[in-house]
Design a protein around this motif. Structure first.
Motif, PDB file in Angstrom:
ATOM      1  N   ASN A 222     -94.429 -15.767 -59.636  1.00  0.00           N
ATOM      2  CA  ASN A 222     -94.486 -16.162 -61.241  1.00  0.00           C
ATOM      3  C   ASN A 222     -95.289 -14.830 -61.637  1.00  0.00           C
ATOM      4  O   ASN A 222     -94.598 -13.937 -60.766  1.00  0.00           O
ATOM      5  CB  ASN A 222     -96.957 -16.597 -60.308  1.00  0.00           C
ATOM      6  CG  ASN A 222     -97.458 -15.501 -59.065  1.00  0.00           C
ATOM      7  OD1 ASN A 222     -96.818 -14.596 -58.961  1.00  0.00           O
ATOM      8  ND2 ASN A 222     -97.743 -15.914 -57.700  1.00  0.00           N
TER       9      ASN A 222
ATOM     10  N   GLN B 283     -96.899 -12.206 -63.706  1.00  0.00           N
ATOM     11  CA  GLN B 283     -98.648 -11.859 -64.970  1.00  0.00           C
ATOM     12  C   GLN B 283     -98.050 -11.662 -66.742  1.00  0.00           C
ATOM     13  O   GLN B 283     -98.082 -10.717 -66.999  1.00  0.00           O
ATOM     14  CB  GLN B 283     -99.146 -10.419 -64.293  1.00  0.00           C
ATOM     15  CG  GLN B 283    -100.154 -10.147 -64.970  1.00  0.00           C
ATOM     16  CD  GLN B 283    -101.096  -8.581 -63.683  1.00  0.00           C
ATOM     17  OE1 GLN B 283    -100.857  -8.504 -62.498  1.00  0.00           O
ATOM     18  NE2 GLN B 283    -101.453  -8.239 -64.591  1.00  0.00           N
TER      19      GLN B 283
ATOM     20  N   LEU C 140    -101.493 -15.189 -64.065  1.00  0.00           N
ATOM     21  CA  LEU C 140    -100.686 -15.540 -63.242  1.00  0.00           C
ATOM     22  C   LEU C 140     -99.852 -16.940 -63.548  1.00  0.00           C
ATOM     23  O   LEU C 140    -100.213 -17.499 -64.223  1.00  0.00           O
ATOM     24  CB  LEU C 140    -100.889 -15.099 -61.960  1.00  0.00           C
ATOM     25  CG  LEU C 140    -101.047 -14.495 -60.995  1.00  0.00           C
ATOM     26  CD1 LEU C 140    -101.025 -14.296 -59.102  1.00  0.00           C
ATOM     27  CD2 LEU C 140     -99.696 -13.487 -61.422  1.00  0.00           C
TER      28      LEU C 140
ATOM     29  N   ASP D  65     -96.587 -19.466 -63.241  1.00  0.00           N
ATOM     30  CA  ASP D  65     -95.668 -20.096 -62.081  1.00  0.00           C
ATOM     31  C   ASP D  65     -94.658 -20.755 -63.118  1.00  0.00           C
ATOM     32  O   ASP D  65     -94.294 -20.471 -64.206  1.00  0.00           O
ATOM     33  CB  ASP D  65     -96.892 -21.062 -61.490  1.00  0.00           C
ATOM     34  CG  ASP D  65     -97.575 -21.206 -61.015  1.00  0.00           C
ATOM     35  OD1 ASP D  65     -98.621 -19.784 -60.492  1.00  0.00           O
ATOM     36  OD2 ASP D  65     -98.927 -22.132 -60.727  1.00  0.00           O
TER      37      ASP D  65
ATOM     38  N   THR E  79     -90.264 -20.842 -66.530  1.00  0.00           N
ATOM     39  CA  THR E  79     -90.866 -21.807 -66.131  1.00  0.00           C
ATOM     40  C   THR E  79     -90.053 -22.527 -65.870  1.00  0.00           C
ATOM     41  O   THR E  79     -90.613 -23.890 -65.427  1.00  0.00           O
ATOM     42  CB  THR E  79     -92.062 -22.024 -66.761  1.00  0.00           C
ATOM     43  OG1 THR E  79     -91.594 -22.607 -68.393  1.00  0.00           O
ATOM     44  CG2 THR E  79     -92.629 -20.961 -67.393  1.00  0.00           C
TER      45      THR E  79
END
Length: 409
Positions: free
Chosen positions: A25, A27, A35, A37, A82
């Motif tokens: 994850n 930030q 956060l 993922d 992602t």
């Protein structure tokens, strides 16, 4: 290790293979600490620069999947995405070229300004920051004059006009060549050869960042001025290349808007602003006199009543805190207590409360709660800002009841 982005800074796309893809994850918003993922992806090679040397990381795409950030971990570049990637798969990697070239211009510009400042005035650079709109260079000198700033800028732009090449060399540590290089030390996890960026005849500096191949690609550099720095140091603000063109464009549009508002020409702007400032100053003086006159009239009306209430309550929609203070001062100790309010009748506003000290200690929190407000006690007067002026009637009732119950009126 040098990545493809460092070997060929002008390369916009490349094909490479996925080495690994690990769930993780990221930030994405440091302020909100959210956060995201996703996955940490390692490639065989990359044209996306991992942050370092004061330069932010590139962003781009891996097979169309957005790369949010890239950072270095030893000899590896970690890409955060992602979309899951498949190890062993060949992918196309694309850099956000507009952002990359901007970073190249600012970083090479920093090297040039740093070198010229040190050559002309023996001021070493202690740090620098590549910002989103402007960049800063921290120089180890307590003061930089306007003439010195102009001198540095003139020499810097002369070198740009000379179209001086910028070369990248890879050298072995602890060699005689390396001892001649300007450096602030290697990272603790560095291994292998050292990358050096050379501006021919001007500067050789150890650096991991991406750079232009010729100073002419910087177009021009403008030193915008100075900002507050650490004790004994000075921060120079600068923009280079396309940023300078954008800065000039924005400045022109702003200036155009200002001349329209002031109804004057460019040359008359300063005179027009000075005239406006004088008018505002005169109007403020007049306003203060009128406020004081109105406050004294309010006080006089109250004081001339034969049977006046011991608690003076007054609401004025247009009143600000300055006016409430003037009214309270004009009445003084002729009232045992005062509750003065101003602003929107139901929403936000200001309030001022006077009463015996023991009473204020009890009443101030209650009245503030009823007005959804917050205030402070200053010189015997409790002043506050309210979010619910609709509560002023109930607040007045609470005030009067408390004073009567405790025989203070």
């Amino acid at each position: 290790m040098s990545f493809l982005c460092q070997k060929q800074s002008y390369l916009k796309k490349c094909n490479t293979a996925i080495v690994s893809c690990t769930p993780a994850n990221f930030q994405i918003d440091k302020k909100e600490k959210k956060l995201l993922d996703g996955f940490e992806v390692v490639l065989e090679d990359t044209i996306l620069f991992p942050e370092g040397g004061g330069q932010p990381s590139d962003i781009g795409k891996i097979n169309g999947a957005r790369v949010f950030k890239v950072w270095r971990n030893g000899s590896k570049a970690i890409h955060f995405v992602t979309d899951k990637q498949i190890a062993g798969q060949t992918v196309e990697v694309e850099v956000d070229w507009q952002r990359r070239f901007d970073h190249m211009q600012q970083h090479s510009g920093q090297h040039l300004v740093t070198a010229i400042a040190e050559r002309l005035y023996s001021w070493p650079t202690t740090s620098w920051n590549l910002g989103e709109k402007v960049s800063t260079i921290e120089l180890n000198t307590p003061k930089v004059t306007d003439d010195e700033l102009f001198h540095i800028e003139s020499v810097v732009n002369e070198q740009i006009r000379n179209s001086i090449p910028v070369n990248v060399h890879v050298l072995e540590p602890e060699t005689d060549e390396m001892k001649k290089i300007r450096t602030r030390g290697l990272p603790a996890d560095h291994v292998g050869p050292v990358r050096v960026v050379e501006i021919e005849g001007i500067d050789s500096n150890m650096c991991c960042g991406t750079h232009v191949s010729n100073l002419s690609h910087l177009q021009s550099i403008k030193l915008l001025g100075l900002t507050k720095a650490k004790k004994g140091k000075s921060n120079i603000i600068f923009v280079a290349g396309d940023r300078l063109l954008k800065y000039l464009g924005t400045s022109y549009q702003t200036e155009k808007a200002v001349t329209n508002l002031l109804k004057c020409t460019h040359e008359e702007q300063i005179y027009a602003v000075e005239k406006l400032q004088k008018n505002v100053k005169d109007m403020n003086k007049t306003s203060s006199r009128l406020l004081k006159l109105a406050a004294n009239m309010q006080a006089e009306i109250y004081l001339q009543r034969k049977e006046r209430e011991p608690v003076f309550v007054k609401y004025e929609k247009e009143a600000n805190m300055e006016f409430l203070y003037m009214v309270a001062k004009a009445i003084g100790d002729k009232a045992q207590s005062m509750f003065l309010t101003g602003g929107d009748e139901k929403l936000s506003g200001v309030y001022l409360l006077t009463a015996p000290p023991a009473a204020i200690e009890v009443l101030a929190p209650k009245i503030s709660e009823l007005l959804d407000g917050k205030g402070v006690l200053k010189n015997g007067l409790f002043q506050g800002k309210a979010n619910k002026m609709a509560g002023k009637i109930e607040a007045e009732q609470v005030l009067k009841k408390y004073l009567k119950d405790h025989q203070l009126i």
